[in-house]
Design an enzyme around this catalytic site. Structure first.
Site, PDB file in Angstrom:
ATOM      1  N   CYS A   6      23.333  34.774  53.595  1.00  0.00           N
ATOM      2  CA  CYS A   6      24.499  34.663  54.470  1.00  0.00           C
ATOM      3  C   CYS A   6      24.008  34.915  55.890  1.00  0.00           C
ATOM      4  O   CYS A   6      23.512  36.011  56.188  1.00  0.00           O
ATOM      5  CB  CYS A   6      25.534  35.714  54.057  1.00  0.00           C
ATOM      6  SG  CYS A   6      26.963  35.778  55.156  1.00  0.00           S
ATOM      7  N   ASN A   7      24.136  33.916  56.737  1.00  0.00           N
ATOM      8  CA  ASN A   7      23.659  34.075  58.125  1.00  0.00           C
ATOM      9  C   ASN A   7      24.500  35.070  58.888  1.00  0.00           C
ATOM     10  O   ASN A   7      23.998  35.787  59.744  1.00  0.00           O
ATOM     11  CB  ASN A   7      23.722  32.731  58.852  1.00  0.00           C
ATOM     12  CG  ASN A   7      22.704  31.774  58.296  1.00  0.00           C
ATOM     13  OD1 ASN A   7      21.572  31.739  58.757  1.00  0.00           O
ATOM     14  ND2 ASN A   7      23.074  31.023  57.278  1.00  0.00           N
ATOM     15  N   THR A   8      25.792  35.096  58.583  1.00  0.00           N
ATOM     16  CA  THR A   8      26.674  35.990  59.323  1.00  0.00           C
ATOM     17  C   THR A   8      26.267  37.439  59.060  1.00  0.00           C
ATOM     18  O   THR A   8      26.143  38.238  59.999  1.00  0.00           O
ATOM     19  CB  THR A   8      28.136  35.731  58.905  1.00  0.00           C
ATOM     20  OG1 THR A   8      28.387  34.333  59.042  1.00  0.00           O
ATOM     21  CG2 THR A   8      29.105  36.517  59.763  1.00  0.00           C
ATOM     22  N   SER A  58      29.024  35.910  51.413  1.00  0.00           N
ATOM     23  CA  SER A  58      30.449  36.210  51.510  1.00  0.00           C
ATOM     24  C   SER A  58      31.238  35.409  50.476  1.00  0.00           C
ATOM     25  O   SER A  58      32.363  35.782  50.140  1.00  0.00           O
ATOM     26  CB  SER A  58      30.955  35.851  52.906  1.00  0.00           C
ATOM     27  OG  SER A  58      30.768  34.460  53.115  1.00  0.00           O
ATOM     28  N   CYS A  97      24.573  28.297  58.561  1.00  0.00           N
ATOM     29  CA  CYS A  97      25.515  28.957  57.651  1.00  0.00           C
ATOM     30  C   CYS A  97      25.224  28.368  56.283  1.00  0.00           C
ATOM     31  O   CYS A  97      25.080  27.139  56.157  1.00  0.00           O
ATOM     32  CB  CYS A  97      26.956  28.659  58.059  1.00  0.00           C
ATOM     33  SG  CYS A  97      28.185  29.119  56.807  1.00  0.00           S
ATOM     34  N   THR A  98      25.104  29.235  55.279  1.00  0.00           N
ATOM     35  CA  THR A  98      24.671  28.728  53.968  1.00  0.00           C
ATOM     36  C   THR A  98      25.743  27.884  53.274  1.00  0.00           C
ATOM     37  O   THR A  98      25.460  27.237  52.267  1.00  0.00           O
ATOM     38  CB  THR A  98      24.226  29.883  53.049  1.00  0.00           C
ATOM     39  OG1 THR A  98      25.267  30.860  52.997  1.00  0.00           O
ATOM     40  CG2 THR A  98      22.946  30.515  53.561  1.00  0.00           C
ATOM     41  N   HIS A  99      26.956  27.881  53.808  1.00  0.00           N
ATOM     42  CA  HIS A  99      27.959  26.955  53.267  1.00  0.00           C
ATOM     43  C   HIS A  99      27.705  25.515  53.726  1.00  0.00           C
ATOM     44  O   HIS A  99      28.119  24.570  53.054  1.00  0.00           O
ATOM     45  CB  HIS A  99      29.372  27.340  53.735  1.00  0.00           C
ATOM     46  CG  HIS A  99      29.990  28.490  52.996  1.00  0.00           C
ATOM     47  ND1 HIS A  99      29.552  29.780  53.140  1.00  0.00           N
ATOM     48  CD2 HIS A  99      31.037  28.540  52.117  1.00  0.00           C
ATOM     49  CE1 HIS A  99      30.296  30.581  52.387  1.00  0.00           C
ATOM     50  NE2 HIS A  99      31.196  29.851  51.750  1.00  0.00           N
ATOM     51  N   TYR A 110      33.527  35.726  56.396  1.00  0.00           N
ATOM     52  CA  TYR A 110      33.033  36.819  57.237  1.00  0.00           C
ATOM     53  C   TYR A 110      32.969  36.395  58.711  1.00  0.00           C
ATOM     54  O   TYR A 110      32.941  37.225  59.599  1.00  0.00           O
ATOM     55  CB  TYR A 110      31.596  37.207  56.827  1.00  0.00           C
ATOM     56  CG  TYR A 110      31.478  38.133  55.640  1.00  0.00           C
ATOM     57  CD1 TYR A 110      32.537  38.351  54.766  1.00  0.00           C
ATOM     58  CD2 TYR A 110      30.281  38.789  55.392  1.00  0.00           C
ATOM     59  CE1 TYR A 110      32.388  39.190  53.673  1.00  0.00           C
ATOM     60  CE2 TYR A 110      30.128  39.638  54.314  1.00  0.00           C
ATOM     61  CZ  TYR A 110      31.181  39.833  53.451  1.00  0.00           C
ATOM     62  OH  TYR A 110      31.021  40.672  52.382  1.00  0.00           O
TER      63      TYR A 110
HETATM   64  N1  DGL Z   1      27.677  31.545  54.160  1.00  0.00           N
HETATM   65  C1  DGL Z   1      28.004  32.442  55.229  1.00  0.00           C
HETATM   66  C2  DGL Z   1      26.948  32.269  56.340  1.00  0.00           C
HETATM   67  O1  DGL Z   1      25.837  31.835  56.053  1.00  0.00           O
HETATM   68  C3  DGL Z   1      29.423  32.186  55.576  1.00  0.00           C
HETATM   69  C4  DGL Z   1      30.023  33.166  56.431  1.00  0.00           C
HETATM   70  C5  DGL Z   1      31.508  33.304  56.321  1.00  0.00           C
HETATM   71  O2  DGL Z   1      31.956  33.848  55.312  1.00  0.00           O
HETATM   72  O3  DGL Z   1      32.182  32.957  57.306  1.00  0.00           O
HETATM   73  O4  DGL Z   1      27.172  32.590  57.478  1.00  0.00           O
END
Ligand code: DGL
Length: 270
Positions: free
Chosen positions: A70-72, A8, A194-196, A39
């Site tokens: 992206c986990n979401t 995202s 979450c990859t962030h 997301y």
């Molecule tokens: N990096 C996304 C994840 O792994 C972030 C999701 C977001 O945009 O909220 O979930």
């Protein structure tokens, strides 16, 4: 043909970084949907529509294989995409399963019945949409028994990182860890789902204490993907063109990405 990496926003760069180190000869095309991040506060239909549009753009860029870093999106959209949307000659892989395989001490594709594993109390930190999907608990239940999971939806952290406000991001991480500890005082493992969040990994580890093993996805996903490519080499094409695409403002996104990657990164409009 290069390999597509989607997120995202900027979080997927943590995965891209590990992929580039593990597979230096593979060209990667990164797509950040920064215009629509985060997301994590969107509903499943919204995440599905945005993710499929991004994956189509990566297919157009010659990436028959796309990693949802992206986990979401992996939690809220991937299963639906795999059931009815992805054509036979394309592949879309998520980041969830490799992480759970690492946590449950399994090799790739080990589909044996669920069994007892070393970890018993797991803290999951993820976006509200990922927590709501319960995808983590579902995938875990296929592989392990007797694991108690407490999930903490970490509202605001992705927005703060996307805006480059690391002071706010740190304060939010500490308060989400405290909230988790009120529900589960002594987890033995924590998942950064979450990859962030690997961008804030030191803060998570510090707030959780050194006895808690923190699982973060980048290296786990890179290792699992290298294994996949070794078994499916037809997906390594001859393309040499790595690229960074964004739906956001390329200048702003490039500046933040350069800061996180600690090297010059130039995004172009998707
Ligand atoms: N990096 C996304 C994840 O792994 C972030 C999701 C977001 O945009 O909220 O979930």
């Amino acid at each position: 043909m290069a390999v597509g990496v989607f997120d995202s926003g900027l979080g997927g760069l943590t995965v891209l970084n590990a992929l580039e180190k593990r597979l230096p000869d593979v060209p990667f095309v990164y797509f950040g949907d920064n215009k629509h991040a985060p997301y994590g506060v969107r509903d499943a239909d919204d995440v599905y529509n945005l993710t499929t549009a991004a994956v189509e753009r990566l297919w157009e860029a010659g990436c028959d294989l796309v990693i949802l870093a992206c986990n979401t999106a992996s939690a809220a959209a991937l299963r639906r995409m795999q059931e009815s949307w992805i054509p036979r000659d394309k592949r879309v892989l998520g980041v969830f399963v490799p992480l759970i395989e690492a946590l449950t001490e399994r090799q790739w594709g080990d589909n044996s019945p669920p069994r007892e594993v070393a970890v018993k109390h797991v803290a999951l930190f993820a976006t509200p949409a990922t927590v709501r999907s319960r995808a983590f608990q579902r995938e875990l239940a296929f592989r392990a028994i007797g694991v108690d999971v407490e999930a903490q939806a970490c509202g605001g952290v992705v927005d703060a990182i996307e805006e480059g406000d690391m002071i706010l991001a740190e304060a939010l991480v500490r308060s989400h860890v405290e909230a988790l500890q009120r529900k589960m005082p002594s987890p033995d493992a924590a998942i950064l789902g979450c990859t962030h969040y690997p961008i804030m990994e030191e803060v998570f580890q510090d707030a959780l204490g050194e006895d808690v093993k923190v699982f973060s996805q980048a290296n786990i996903v890179a290792e699992s993907f290298a294994d996949y490519l070794a078994r499916r080499p037809e997906f390594i094409g001859s393309g040499t063109q790595s690229m960074f695409l964004t739906t956001g403002d390329p200048k702003k996104v490039s500046a933040r990405a350069t800061q996180f990657m600690r090297r010059k990164v130039e995004f172009q409009s998707a």
